[in-house]
Design a protein around this motif. Sequence first.
Motif, short mmCIF file in Angstrom:
data_model
loop_
_atom_site.label_atom_id
_atom_site.label_comp_id
_atom_site.label_asym_id
_atom_site.label_seq_id
_atom_site.Cartn_x
_atom_site.Cartn_y
_atom_site.Cartn_z
N TYR A 140 0.71 -1.30 0.11
CA TYR A 140 -0.03 -0.01 0.03
C TYR A 140 0.94 1.28 0.07
O TYR A 140 0.70 2.18 -0.60
CB TYR A 140 -1.00 0.01 1.30
N ALA A 141 1.81 1.35 0.67
CA ALA A 141 2.93 2.39 0.81
C ALA A 141 3.42 2.68 -0.50
O ALA A 141 3.55 3.76 -0.95
CB ALA A 141 3.74 2.39 2.18
N VAL A 142 4.04 1.71 -1.00
CA VAL A 142 4.82 1.57 -2.20
C VAL A 142 4.02 2.06 -3.32
O VAL A 142 4.30 2.92 -4.13
CB VAL A 142 5.61 0.43 -2.57
N THR A 143 2.63 1.54 -3.40
CA THR A 143 1.62 1.93 -4.62
C THR A 143 1.29 3.28 -4.51
O THR A 143 1.47 4.21 -5.35
CB THR A 143 0.50 1.15 -4.50
N THR A 144 1.20 4.06 -3.08
CA THR A 144 0.89 5.37 -2.97
C THR A 144 1.98 6.31 -3.46
O THR A 144 1.92 7.20 -3.93
CB THR A 144 0.34 5.66 -1.72
N ILE A 145 3.30 5.67 -2.99
CA ILE A 145 4.48 6.48 -3.34
C ILE A 145 4.74 6.45 -4.93
O ILE A 145 4.84 7.87 -5.43
CB ILE A 145 5.82 6.08 -2.71
N VAL A 146 4.34 5.60 -5.57
CA VAL A 146 4.63 5.65 -6.95
C VAL A 146 3.49 6.49 -7.73
O VAL A 146 4.04 7.26 -8.59
CB VAL A 146 4.59 4.13 -7.57
N LEU A 147 2.38 6.19 -7.36
CA LEU A 147 1.24 6.97 -7.87
C LEU A 147 1.64 8.58 -7.52
O LEU A 147 1.24 9.54 -8.26
CB LEU A 147 -0.13 6.58 -7.20
#
Length: 198
Positions: A3-10
């Motif tokens: 969840y954190a990595v997806t939020t960072i990338v987006l």
Amino acid sequence: MTYAVTTIVLTLVIAAPAALVIARHTNLSTHVMTGWIRIAQVVGGIVVIIPVYVTLRSIGLTDTLLGVSPAELIPSSAVGIWLLIGFVRQIPVEFEEAARIDGASEWQVLRHITMPLIRPGLVSVILVVFMASWNDFLNPLILLSTPDRYTVMIALFSFLGQIGQVSSGGLLAYATLSCLIPFAVKGTLLLETGDQGS
């Protein structure tokens, strides 16, 4: 962690081009965008959680970690754009103009000129967004229902029983382990940035 990595990338995909446009062009639309960014920072993503929930439910992403990221994306992209605008404004415009004269497109200017020069700003955005999404409680609480998919904060909350009952051993162990990951990420990013600056 997903969840954190997806939020960072987006967030980076949205914030970097938006910061470049807002920092380099001054007109009515960029002033309107800057105003919306400030409003999004003040209001946050929780105001739009019901429309986000309805939208995610209609596309089948309510009980997934991938579906939790869009709820956090509103405040995190606003903070990311706001942080990166200052870094982009410090880059001389002549660097970008020279690249355009050499035939570079706007995306090539962003990728080869702007992004390497704002790397400290990108690290700052990564750290802020990671900590915000790692510590987010309300969005995952509303959007996730399967215990296997709970984020760290929801899992810590699940150690609390009825009033006055706490599983203190499990709670302390899980809290200690969950704190190690953000410190490891911060330390790694700060060491990499420090090595490049010297």
